[in-house]
Design a protein around this motif. Structure first.
Motif, PDB file in Angstrom:
ATOM      1  N   MET A  51       0.968  -1.019   0.063  1.00 32.50           N
ATOM      2  CA  MET A  51       0.117  -0.037   0.020  1.00 32.50           C
ATOM      3  C   MET A  51       0.947   1.388   0.017  1.00 32.50           C
ATOM      4  N   VAL A  52       0.720   1.986  -0.961  1.00 38.69           N
ATOM      5  CA  VAL A  52       1.446   3.182  -0.983  1.00 38.69           C
ATOM      6  C   VAL A  52       0.585   4.389  -0.617  1.00 38.69           C
ATOM      7  N   VAL A  53       1.110   5.105   0.446  1.00 36.42           N
ATOM      8  CA  VAL A  53       0.287   6.196   1.096  1.00 36.42           C
ATOM      9  C   VAL A  53       0.319   7.292   0.332  1.00 36.42           C
ATOM     10  N   ASN A  54      -0.901   7.966  -0.206  1.00 35.35           N
ATOM     11  CA  ASN A  54      -0.657   9.371  -0.754  1.00 35.35           C
ATOM     12  C   ASN A  54      -0.946  10.266   0.165  1.00 35.35           C
ATOM     13  N   TRP A  55      -0.301  11.521   0.255  1.00 36.12           N
ATOM     14  CA  TRP A  55      -0.258  12.367   1.140  1.00 36.12           C
ATOM     15  C   TRP A  55      -0.681  13.574   0.810  1.00 36.12           C
ATOM     16  N   GLY A  56      -1.429  14.588   1.605  1.00 37.95           N
ATOM     17  CA  GLY A  56      -1.591  15.851   1.374  1.00 37.95           C
ATOM     18  C   GLY A  56      -1.080  16.716   2.215  1.00 37.95           C
ATOM     19  N   GLY A  70       7.271   3.862   0.048  1.00 37.79           N
ATOM     20  CA  GLY A  70       5.839   3.600   0.367  1.00 37.79           C
ATOM     21  C   GLY A  70       5.060   4.752   0.510  1.00 37.79           C
ATOM     22  N   ALA A  71       5.336   5.993   0.196  1.00 35.50           N
ATOM     23  CA  ALA A  71       4.834   7.265   0.250  1.00 35.50           C
ATOM     24  C   ALA A  71       4.992   7.945  -1.170  1.00 35.50           C
ATOM     25  N   ARG A  72       3.577   8.997  -1.222  1.00 34.71           N
ATOM     26  CA  ARG A  72       3.829   9.802  -2.484  1.00 34.71           C
ATOM     27  C   ARG A  72       3.185  11.038  -2.105  1.00 34.71           C
ATOM     28  N   LEU A  73       3.487  12.352  -2.321  1.00 35.35           N
ATOM     29  CA  LEU A  73       3.098  13.447  -2.313  1.00 35.35           C
ATOM     30  C   LEU A  73       2.199  13.736  -3.298  1.00 35.35           C
ATOM     31  N   VAL A  74       0.690  13.842  -3.065  1.00 44.42           N
ATOM     32  CA  VAL A  74      -0.240  14.025  -4.268  1.00 44.42           C
ATOM     33  C   VAL A  74      -0.919  15.308  -4.149  1.00 44.42           C
ATOM     34  N   ILE A  77       8.520  13.397   2.466  1.00 51.23           N
ATOM     35  CA  ILE A  77       7.298  12.490   1.986  1.00 51.23           C
ATOM     36  C   ILE A  77       7.759  11.889   0.467  1.00 51.23           C
ATOM     37  N   HIS A  78       8.185  12.861  -0.169  1.00 52.20           N
ATOM     38  CA  HIS A  78       8.472  12.332  -1.517  1.00 52.20           C
ATOM     39  C   HIS A  78       9.554  11.239  -1.754  1.00 52.20           C
TER      40      HIS A  78
END
Length: 318
Positions: free
Chosen positions: A1-6, A27-31, A22-23
């Motif tokens: 699971m990739v966590v999409n962050w705001g 397992g993380a993505r800044l969206v 975050i970038h």
């Protein structure tokens, strides 16, 4: 699971530290980013070109692509927007201090428990192996029985228009950096102070600009100094019956120097342990993702954050 962050807000710390962390985290993505300023959004888009920029914080919370929200807003807004994030079904990582009073954190803990979502304070040192090692050494009796802790964290910010000098927005050295000297002592020892024995605070613009605090724990004492108007300094020292642990670059590891601990033991033996390349903000993001996936507990809870704030409340009362 990739966590999409705001991220809510495009301030300096989010731009220079947490956004890139975050970038970079596994397992993380800044969206998503919440800001009405194209100029402030541009540096984020430079390292995250697919970032969606919303002109309101509410729009970030309403974005179905966002799984978790990071809240780096001024201190007085932390609880409000953390509560809104949970209400929107988002996990939330809130900058320190979570609340301006310990009692303010209770509703956030209750909402966390009701929703089953992750909600935590962004206390990055709790994820750094430097502090894991200090905690282990103390528990293992490496310096004998702990007798005293000394801690200092100071910087010199002459800009009186800065939010840290604004009482209405939760300014002051104790909310800003006392969370480190106090919180790291609690983190390392697992104890909270029994008594505030001395509190000497210099005020300016209604906020504490310099604080000298002495406390008594069960079995040891501590003295902490924080200031926003003197030369940059930071260290922690744990003195025991048979040795001492000095924690170098304890809070801003990599920025003010290399993360190290120096262990001085009875008989003159000294050794130094180093962590030259650890990125503690990246570790924090990865740890939060692991907690969201149920793989591991997050290393710093709202309960621990509340304990630190309770000590700050007691210092002000003293």
């Amino acid at each position: 699971m990739v966590v999409n962050w705001g991220i809510l807000g495009a301030g300096k710390f989010a731009r220079e530290e947490m956004g890139p962390a975050i970038h970079a985290a596994s397992g993380a993505r800044l969206v998503a980013l919440g800001t009405s300023s194209a100029e402030k959004a541009a540096p984020f888009q430079a390292f995250a070109p697919d970032l969606v920029v919303h002109d309101t914080y509410d729009a970030v919370l309403a974005d179905p692509a966002v799984d978790a929200v990071y809240v780096p807003l001024p201190n007085h807004l932390h609880i409000e927007w953390a509560m809104k994030a949970l209400a929107a079904g988002k996990h939330v990582l809130v900058e320190k201090p979570v609340g301006l009073k310990a009692a303010e954190i209770d509703p956030l803990m209750a909402r966390r428990d009701e929703t089953g979502l992750q909600a935590a304070e962004a206390y990055m040192i709790a994820h750094h192996p430097q502090w894991h090692r200090v905690r282990h050494l103390l528990a293992d009796g490496a310096i004998g029985t702990l007798a005293h802790v000394d801690g200092i964290f100071t910087y010199n910010n002459p800009d009186l228009t800065n939010v840290r000098y604004d009482a209405a927005k939760g300014g002051g050295s104790l909310p800003d950096i006392g969370v480190y000297t106090i919180g790291s002592t609690i983190l390392a020892t697992g104890q909270t102070p029994d008594q505030i024995t001395h509190a000497d605070i210099d005020m300016l613009n209604g906020v504490d600009v310099r604080a000298r605090v002495s406390v008594r724990f069960d079995g040891f004492t501590a003295h902490w100094v924080t200031a926003m108007n003197i030369h940059d300094s930071q260290w922690m020292s744990f003195v025991g019956s048979h040795g001492r642990i000095d924690v170098l670059a304890p809070f801003n590891a990599g920025k003010v120097g290399e993360a190290q601990i120096r262990i001085v033991q009875a008989g003159g033996g000294t050794r130094v342990e180093r962590w030259p390349a650890v990125r503690q903000y990246v570790l924090q993001v990865e740890a939060f993702g692991a907690a969201m996936r149920g793989e591991a507990a997050f290393g710093w809870t709202l309960e621990q954050a509340k304990t630190t704030q309770e000590v700050i409340d007691r210092i002000y009362a003293a």
